[in-house]
Motif scaffolding. Structure first.
Motif, mmCIF file in Angstrom:
data_model
loop_
_atom_site.group_PDB
_atom_site.id
_atom_site.type_symbol
_atom_site.label_atom_id
_atom_site.label_comp_id
_atom_site.label_asym_id
_atom_site.label_seq_id
_atom_site.Cartn_x
_atom_site.Cartn_y
_atom_site.Cartn_z
ATOM 1 N N GLU A 1 0.821 -1.219 0.000
ATOM 2 C CA GLU A 1 0.000 0.000 0.000
ATOM 3 C C GLU A 1 0.851 1.264 0.000
ATOM 4 O O GLU A 1 0.466 2.278 -0.581
ATOM 5 C CB GLU A 1 -0.863 -0.080 1.274
ATOM 6 C CG GLU A 1 -1.777 1.044 1.567
ATOM 7 C CD GLU A 1 -2.410 0.873 2.958
ATOM 8 O OE1 GLU A 1 -2.198 -0.151 3.633
ATOM 9 O OE2 GLU A 1 -3.124 1.794 3.367
ATOM 10 N N THR A 2 2.014 1.212 0.651
ATOM 11 C CA THR A 2 2.842 2.409 0.809
ATOM 12 C C THR A 2 4.056 2.416 -0.124
ATOM 13 O O THR A 2 4.898 3.302 -0.029
ATOM 14 C CB THR A 2 3.338 2.531 2.268
ATOM 15 O OG1 THR A 2 4.023 1.333 2.622
ATOM 16 C CG2 THR A 2 2.180 2.743 3.230
ATOM 17 N N SER B 1 -5.071 -0.881 -0.364
ATOM 18 C CA SER B 1 -5.417 0.045 0.716
ATOM 19 C C SER B 1 -6.866 -0.122 1.172
ATOM 20 O O SER B 1 -7.265 0.438 2.199
ATOM 21 C CB SER B 1 -5.165 1.491 0.280
ATOM 22 O OG SER B 1 -6.180 1.939 -0.597
#
Lengths: 168, 274
Positions: B82-83, B99
């Motif tokens: 997600e990051t 996410s």
């Protein structure tokens, strides 16, 4: 060669800076280990479906649902529970914000909410209201007191940025 | 509830995990992040005699930019996908979809490999992998093999993995094309009642896949064909539910799911600029 656990196995963890070591069955959930073996009952069990987040603790600094981990998965790791958040008699800023904003009614979800909120602000120190609501989607308040919980997290974030600003 | 008793094996390499699976066969289950398996075990819907914990295989936790594709180790957590800047730049749809999985606590533990190997039609991540045309890498006693995502999902909670294989890597073709993801549910953190992933791929084709519309994650083949034939988003979305066999449950009737598939597909395609 893999090594294989016997029917009962030893788990050693650090919880709130103190070391704990016990023999457990592999099927022991981390939340039961924390409550029953380590004797730290601030972490609550709220549901049977990994939904409510009342059991949220930090594993190596990140929020996790301790009902959805086996104690053996946490072997050797660092755990922080609600009991380890305050500095002696001085509340953690998030606990202080929950008190200040009346962010609890029955209080059952509060330990998990506070731990999830602290983890959220570590990852996103200045969240919008929407980001707070999304960031706490894994925690249910059965009193439906979300409004003040969100306020408390925003209050805490604002306080932290004010403190940092003052220090500069 | 507490799971039924089991023997616990902590693997320190993929080879050890494969050996343990070869020894115990169908009696064994792999434990990665545990966020699909442990809930099933707590309800006693799964009662493996042996749990092989692969959660500490750190050499299977990575996100690599391989030029024409992104390689993600099977034990990579949702939070890390997600990051990831590489994911955002080269397979943006997957980052967005990830996410929306569960909640932050789930994403701190759940892994991409676990989500895929579980084979749940209600899981969001397979839809992104189908839309993007991913390839899955599995390791077994006789070596490693690549499996197209189109051949991977075999039935409800069933995959093409054999009992002694371990999913090791997910390879996703890079694209800078636009994408869209739509997920419809009633409450935060719920599974999708229906979802849709759409992505413009590097070959200029459009990949479209649906969540919770079939016993397996499924490609919206009729919609893709309509787009390839020159149809616009609204027209192509009208056939989104074709070939799908959705179930009825407390959340939705079959007809309502088909309706949602059409509406969400149109929105996802529009978000992808189509």
């Amino acid at each position: 060669m893999h090594w294989r656990m016997k029917a009962v196995e030893r788990v050693s963890v650090t919880i709130n800076g103190a070391e704990y070591s016990h023999e457990v069955e592999p099927r022991t959930l981390l939340v039961n280990y924390i409550r029953e073996q380590a004797g730290l009952t601030g972490t609550n069990i709220g549901c049977d479906t990994s939904s409510c987040g009342a059991c949220t603790v930090h594993l190596n600094g990140e929020s996790v649902k301790s009902c959805t981990l086996l104690a053996v998965q946490a072997d050797g790791e660092d755990i922080l529970t609600i009991e380890g958040l305050a500095d002696g008699e001085r509340l953690h800023p998030m606990q202080e914000s929950f008190r200040e904003c009346h962010a609890l009614q029955c209080g059952y979800c509060t330990p998990g909410m506070v731990m999830a909120a602290v983890s959220l602000l570590k990852e996103n120190p200045s969240p919008s209201e929407r980001e707070v609501r999304l960031g706490l989607e894994g925690n249910l308040c059965r009193c439906t007191g979300y409004h003040n919980i969100v306020k408390a997290v925003l209050h805490c974030a604002a306080g932290a940025s004010a403190t940092n600003g003052g220090a500069q | 509830m507490i799971p039924a008793a089991f023997d616990y094996i902590r693997a320190t390499s993929a080879d050890e995990a494969i050996a343990a699976l070869a020894e115990h066969g169908d009696d064994a289950k792999l434990l990665a992040g545990g966020h699909s398996l442990l809930p099933l075990m707590r309800f006693r819907l799964a009662r493996p005699a042996v749990v092989v914990d692969i959660g500490r295989l750190n050499d299977l936790k990575y996100i690599r930019d391989e030029g024409d594709h992104v390689a993600i180790g099977a034990l990579t957590r949702h939070r890390d996908v997600e990051t990831s800047e590489v994911v955002a730049a080269k397979v943006g749809l997957l980052g967005e979809v990830t996410s929306h999985v569960g909640d932050p606590q789930v994403r701190h533990r759940g892994t991409i490999g676990g989500a895929v190997a579980h084979g749940d039609p209600a899981s969001d991540i397979p839809s992104a992998l189908i839309a993007l045309g991913a390839v899955l890498v599995a390791a077994g006693p006789s070596g490693s093999r690549e499996i197209s995502v189109d051949d991977f999902f075999a039935g409800f909670l069933e995959t093409a993995l054999s009992p002694e294989e371990v999913l090791t890597e997910v390879r996703i073709p890079a694209t800078d094309g636009a994408w869209g993801f739509e997920k419809f549910n009633r409450r935060a953190q719920d599974w999708a009642i229906v979802g849709c992933s759409a992505a413009v791929r590097a070959d200029a084709g459009v990949g479209v896949a649906l969540v919770n519309m079939h016993p397996t994650p499924i490609r919206a083949g009729a919609t893709e064909a309509a787009l390839a034939g020159g149809a616009g988003a609204a027209q192509a979305a009208e056939v989104a539910a074709e070939g799908c066999d959705p179930t009825e449950d407390l959340n939705a009737s079959v007809e309502y799911r088909q309706h949602l598939a059409r509406v969400l597909t149109r929105r996802a395609l529009e978000a992808a600029g189509l």
